[in-house]
Design an enzyme around this catalytic site. Structure first.
Site, PDB file in Angstrom:
ATOM      1  N   HIS A  45     -63.280 -47.011-142.328  1.00  0.00           N
ATOM      2  CA  HIS A  45     -63.307 -47.422-143.753  1.00  0.00           C
ATOM      3  C   HIS A  45     -64.735 -47.853-144.076  1.00  0.00           C
ATOM      4  O   HIS A  45     -65.171 -48.932-143.699  1.00  0.00           O
ATOM      5  CB  HIS A  45     -62.334 -48.583-144.004  1.00  0.00           C
ATOM      6  CG  HIS A  45     -62.265 -48.997-145.449  1.00  0.00           C
ATOM      7  ND1 HIS A  45     -61.069 -49.132-146.127  1.00  0.00           N
ATOM      8  CD2 HIS A  45     -63.224 -49.314-146.343  1.00  0.00           C
ATOM      9  CE1 HIS A  45     -61.305 -49.511-147.368  1.00  0.00           C
ATOM     10  NE2 HIS A  45     -62.619 -49.636-147.530  1.00  0.00           N
ATOM     11  N   HIS A  92     -68.121 -47.699-147.055  1.00  0.00           N
ATOM     12  CA  HIS A  92     -68.736 -47.368-148.352  1.00  0.00           C
ATOM     13  C   HIS A  92     -70.203 -47.059-148.128  1.00  0.00           C
ATOM     14  O   HIS A  92     -70.949 -47.909-147.646  1.00  0.00           O
ATOM     15  CB  HIS A  92     -68.627 -48.555-149.318  1.00  0.00           C
ATOM     16  CG  HIS A  92     -67.217 -48.948-149.618  1.00  0.00           C
ATOM     17  ND1 HIS A  92     -66.510 -48.453-150.684  1.00  0.00           N
ATOM     18  CD2 HIS A  92     -66.363 -49.772-148.956  1.00  0.00           C
ATOM     19  CE1 HIS A  92     -65.282 -48.969-150.690  1.00  0.00           C
ATOM     20  NE2 HIS A  92     -65.164 -49.771-149.644  1.00  0.00           N
ATOM     21  N   ARG A 147     -72.026 -45.352-150.733  1.00  0.00           N
ATOM     22  CA  ARG A 147     -72.655 -45.228-152.065  1.00  0.00           C
ATOM     23  C   ARG A 147     -73.384 -43.894-152.203  1.00  0.00           C
ATOM     24  O   ARG A 147     -73.062 -42.929-151.544  1.00  0.00           O
ATOM     25  CB  ARG A 147     -73.612 -46.400-152.354  1.00  0.00           C
ATOM     26  CG  ARG A 147     -73.102 -47.782-151.968  1.00  0.00           C
ATOM     27  CD  ARG A 147     -71.829 -48.170-152.669  1.00  0.00           C
ATOM     28  NE  ARG A 147     -71.537 -49.590-152.489  1.00  0.00           N
ATOM     29  CZ  ARG A 147     -70.326 -50.112-152.621  1.00  0.00           C
ATOM     30  NH1 ARG A 147     -69.289 -49.344-152.905  1.00  0.00           N
ATOM     31  NH2 ARG A 147     -70.132 -51.398-152.454  1.00  0.00           N
ATOM     32  N   LYS A 190     -57.316 -41.871-151.082  1.00  0.00           N
ATOM     33  CA  LYS A 190     -57.351 -43.331-151.247  1.00  0.00           C
ATOM     34  C   LYS A 190     -56.645 -43.759-152.515  1.00  0.00           C
ATOM     35  O   LYS A 190     -56.944 -43.265-153.599  1.00  0.00           O
ATOM     36  CB  LYS A 190     -58.815 -43.794-151.296  1.00  0.00           C
ATOM     37  CG  LYS A 190     -59.004 -45.295-151.466  1.00  0.00           C
ATOM     38  CD  LYS A 190     -58.728 -46.062-150.199  1.00  0.00           C
ATOM     39  CE  LYS A 190     -58.719 -47.576-150.409  1.00  0.00           C
ATOM     40  NZ  LYS A 190     -60.055 -48.151-150.491  1.00  0.00           N
ATOM     41  N   HIS A 198     -55.406 -49.510-150.819  1.00  0.00           N
ATOM     42  CA  HIS A 198     -55.987 -50.822-151.096  1.00  0.00           C
ATOM     43  C   HIS A 198     -54.797 -51.667-151.540  1.00  0.00           C
ATOM     44  O   HIS A 198     -54.325 -51.541-152.661  1.00  0.00           O
ATOM     45  CB  HIS A 198     -57.053 -50.741-152.200  1.00  0.00           C
ATOM     46  CG  HIS A 198     -57.685 -52.073-152.484  1.00  0.00           C
ATOM     47  ND1 HIS A 198     -58.991 -52.369-152.169  1.00  0.00           N
ATOM     48  CD2 HIS A 198     -57.165 -53.212-152.997  1.00  0.00           C
ATOM     49  CE1 HIS A 198     -59.251 -53.624-152.496  1.00  0.00           C
ATOM     50  NE2 HIS A 198     -58.154 -54.158-153.007  1.00  0.00           N
ATOM     51  N   HIS A 229     -58.017 -52.590-144.691  1.00  0.00           N
ATOM     52  CA  HIS A 229     -58.558 -53.959-144.627  1.00  0.00           C
ATOM     53  C   HIS A 229     -57.501 -55.042-144.859  1.00  0.00           C
ATOM     54  O   HIS A 229     -57.576 -55.783-145.825  1.00  0.00           O
ATOM     55  CB  HIS A 229     -59.750 -54.145-145.579  1.00  0.00           C
ATOM     56  CG  HIS A 229     -59.600 -53.530-146.954  1.00  0.00           C
ATOM     57  ND1 HIS A 229     -58.499 -53.709-147.757  1.00  0.00           N
ATOM     58  CD2 HIS A 229     -60.438 -52.732-147.646  1.00  0.00           C
ATOM     59  CE1 HIS A 229     -58.675 -53.051-148.882  1.00  0.00           C
ATOM     60  NE2 HIS A 229     -59.829 -52.446-148.842  1.00  0.00           N
ATOM     61  N   ASP A 271     -65.176 -51.644-143.758  1.00  0.00           N
ATOM     62  CA  ASP A 271     -65.281 -51.899-145.192  1.00  0.00           C
ATOM     63  C   ASP A 271     -66.685 -52.388-145.539  1.00  0.00           C
ATOM     64  O   ASP A 271     -66.851 -53.156-146.487  1.00  0.00           O
ATOM     65  CB  ASP A 271     -64.215 -52.900-145.670  1.00  0.00           C
ATOM     66  CG  ASP A 271     -64.063 -52.895-147.184  1.00  0.00           C
ATOM     67  OD1 ASP A 271     -64.473 -51.906-147.828  1.00  0.00           O
ATOM     68  OD2 ASP A 271     -63.540 -53.892-147.724  1.00  0.00           O
ATOM     69  N   HIS A 314     -73.979 -54.006-151.697  1.00  0.00           N
ATOM     70  CA  HIS A 314     -74.401 -54.258-153.083  1.00  0.00           C
ATOM     71  C   HIS A 314     -75.779 -54.905-152.965  1.00  0.00           C
ATOM     72  O   HIS A 314     -76.055 -55.577-151.965  1.00  0.00           O
ATOM     73  CB  HIS A 314     -73.455 -55.251-153.773  1.00  0.00           C
ATOM     74  CG  HIS A 314     -72.091 -54.712-154.043  1.00  0.00           C
ATOM     75  ND1 HIS A 314     -71.779 -53.966-155.156  1.00  0.00           N
ATOM     76  CD2 HIS A 314     -70.949 -54.807-153.331  1.00  0.00           C
ATOM     77  CE1 HIS A 314     -70.498 -53.629-155.128  1.00  0.00           C
ATOM     78  NE2 HIS A 314     -69.967 -54.118-154.021  1.00  0.00           N
TER      79      HIS A 314
HETATM   80  C1  NCD Z   1     -65.635 -52.558-152.039  1.00  0.00           C
HETATM   81  C2  NCD Z   1     -66.825 -51.970-152.766  1.00  0.00           C
HETATM   82  O1  NCD Z   1     -67.767 -52.713-153.080  1.00  0.00           O
HETATM   83  O2  NCD Z   1     -66.832 -50.761-153.007  1.00  0.00           O
HETATM   84  N1  NCD Z   1     -65.721 -53.986-152.107  1.00  0.00           N
HETATM   85  C3  NCD Z   1     -65.153 -54.864-151.243  1.00  0.00           C
HETATM   86  O3  NCD Z   1     -65.223 -56.068-151.498  1.00  0.00           O
HETATM   87  N2  NCD Z   1     -64.529 -54.458-150.169  1.00  0.00           N
HETATM   88  C4  NCD Z   1     -64.386 -52.044-152.637  1.00  0.00           C
HETATM   89  C5  NCD Z   1     -63.187 -52.276-151.780  1.00  0.00           C
HETATM   90  O4  NCD Z   1     -63.063 -51.717-150.691  1.00  0.00           O
HETATM   91  O5  NCD Z   1     -62.319 -53.033-152.214  1.00  0.00           O
HETATM   92 ZN    ZN Z   2     -63.477 -50.699-149.086  1.00  0.00          ZN
END
Ligand code: NCD
Ligand code: ZN
Length: 349
Positions: free
Chosen positions: A14, A16, A18, A100, A137, A175, A248, A252
């Site tokens: 899992h 991210h 971007r 997802k 989720h 998660h 996860d 950011h």
């Molecule tokens: C994730 C994101 O920023 O894309 N944020 C998070 O807090 N985990 C989105 C997600 O998986 O819920």
């Molecule tokens: Zn996530």
């Protein structure tokens, strides 16, 4: 005392990554330490079709350093307009590994998510038929449900009815953050599994709120009470095949987190394996780390473990990781476990 451990190269089920500058900056941290990763589709706009997933895969692969052995496992973002035949074609081609489900409004970039599961039943039925996993989720989003109860209520009101209605559907509870989540996964059959993040094994809600608000510990689902963290630790270190790593890791920029309306997401790709070795050692379960990080996820997705190996070596003095990484003119703050890390990660190829 064990000070060295060699395991199959892990997978992050899992993640991210971007797009654009952020993608360029973060991919190498994952591809250094992980053989494969399940790539989350919540871009803006989201990755909703096989064609978009193929293009996104190519953009990701262009950011992987040549000497890193890394493969993407792409996912599609389920919407109420998802075309079942496109999902099936993407899966048959070997491109799409899962779909997802974001309840609309649950988290970062989830506005196009699903409002009513009934509307996506035809897609879910097709997925059940071909064995394509649904990644959930698991949080309800109605304003009347307290944010700390959203996972538990989701399991009772959405997930369990869905699994009863479509028992052949393969589901990953993404998660999980509660003892109820861990318990539900444990009671499930071979069609059910759960990912656990690195940070939910380390922080509870006090870390976010005591002694001043700590935006870098804020993520969704939000960390819960200590009893839940302990239940997650027990599940992750049990060796039970239903539980596996999904970091996860969700980058950011520092400025969008240190903000009056700070974004949810913790960036942990860089030091996850070192953090996990620390946690598993604390639990007297170093021998279960390979199952959690390298074997159980692959088995659920029906793929062989990575051929490469990873050696974890416990040093006498702490291993250092940067506090932040540069992304264009900005930075991303790296997860701070709150204790020194002694485990060094060596990728043996
Ligand atoms: C994730 C994101 O920023 O894309 N944020 C998070 O807090 N985990 C989105 C997600 O998986 O819920
Ligand atoms: Zn996530």
């Amino acid at each position: 005392m064990t000070t060295e451990l060699t395991i199959h190269r892990p997978d992050d089920m899992h993640l991210h990554l971007r797009d654009g500058e952020m993608l360029k900056a973060v991919t190498p941290h994952t591809s250094a330490d992980f053989g494969r990763a399940i790539i989350m589709p919540n871009l803006v706009p989201p990755v909703t079709t096989s064609e978009q997933a193929r293009a996104y895969r190519d953009r990701i692969m262009a950011t992987v350093p040549k000497d890193h052995a890394f493969e993407t496992m792409m996912t599609l973002y389920l919407t109420e307009g998802t075309d079942a035949s496109d999902v099936v074609a993407g899966a048959k081609e070997g491109l799409i590994k899962a779909v997802k489900l974001y309840p609309a409004g649950a988290t970062t970039n989830s506005a196009s998510g699903v409002r009513d599961v009934a509307t996506v039943m035809p897609v879910l039925e097709k997925m059940a038929e071909i064995g394509l996993p649904l990644l959930v989720h698991g949080e309800v989003t109605t304003a009347d449900i307290d944010i700390f109860d959203r996972e538990k209520v989701f399991i009772e009101t959405i997930l369990d009815p869905l699994r009863q209605a479509l028992p052949e559907l393969r589901v990953v509870m993404e998660h999980i953050t509660t003892k109820e989540g861990a318990q539900y996964a444990k009671e499930g059959n071979e069609n059910l599994a759960a990912t656990i993040t690195t940070h939910h094994l380390i922080i509870n809600r006090n870390h976010i709120l005591v002694g001043g608000i700590k935006p870098h510990y804020y993520c969704l689902p939000v960390a819960k009470r200590e009893e839940h963290r302990l239940a997650l630790r027990a599940a992750a270190t049990s060796g039970d095949a239903r539980f596996f790593l999904g970091t996860d890791s969700a980058p950011h920029t520092t400025s969008t987190k240190e903000n009056a309306c700070g974004c949810a997401g913790i960036y942990s790709s860089l030091n996850t394996m070192s953090c996990l070795a620390h946690v598993f050692e604390e639990e007297g379960a170093l021998d279960k780390l390979e199952a959690f990080a390298s074997l159980n996820g692959a088995a659920f997705y029906g793929i062989a473990p990575n051929r490469g190996k990873t050696r974890l070596v416990k040093e006498e003095s702490p291993v250092s990781y940067p506090e932040t990484i540069a992304v264009g003119d900005e930075t991303v703050t790296v997860f701070d476990p709150g204790f020194p890390l002694y485990w060094r990660v060596e990728n043996l190829g």
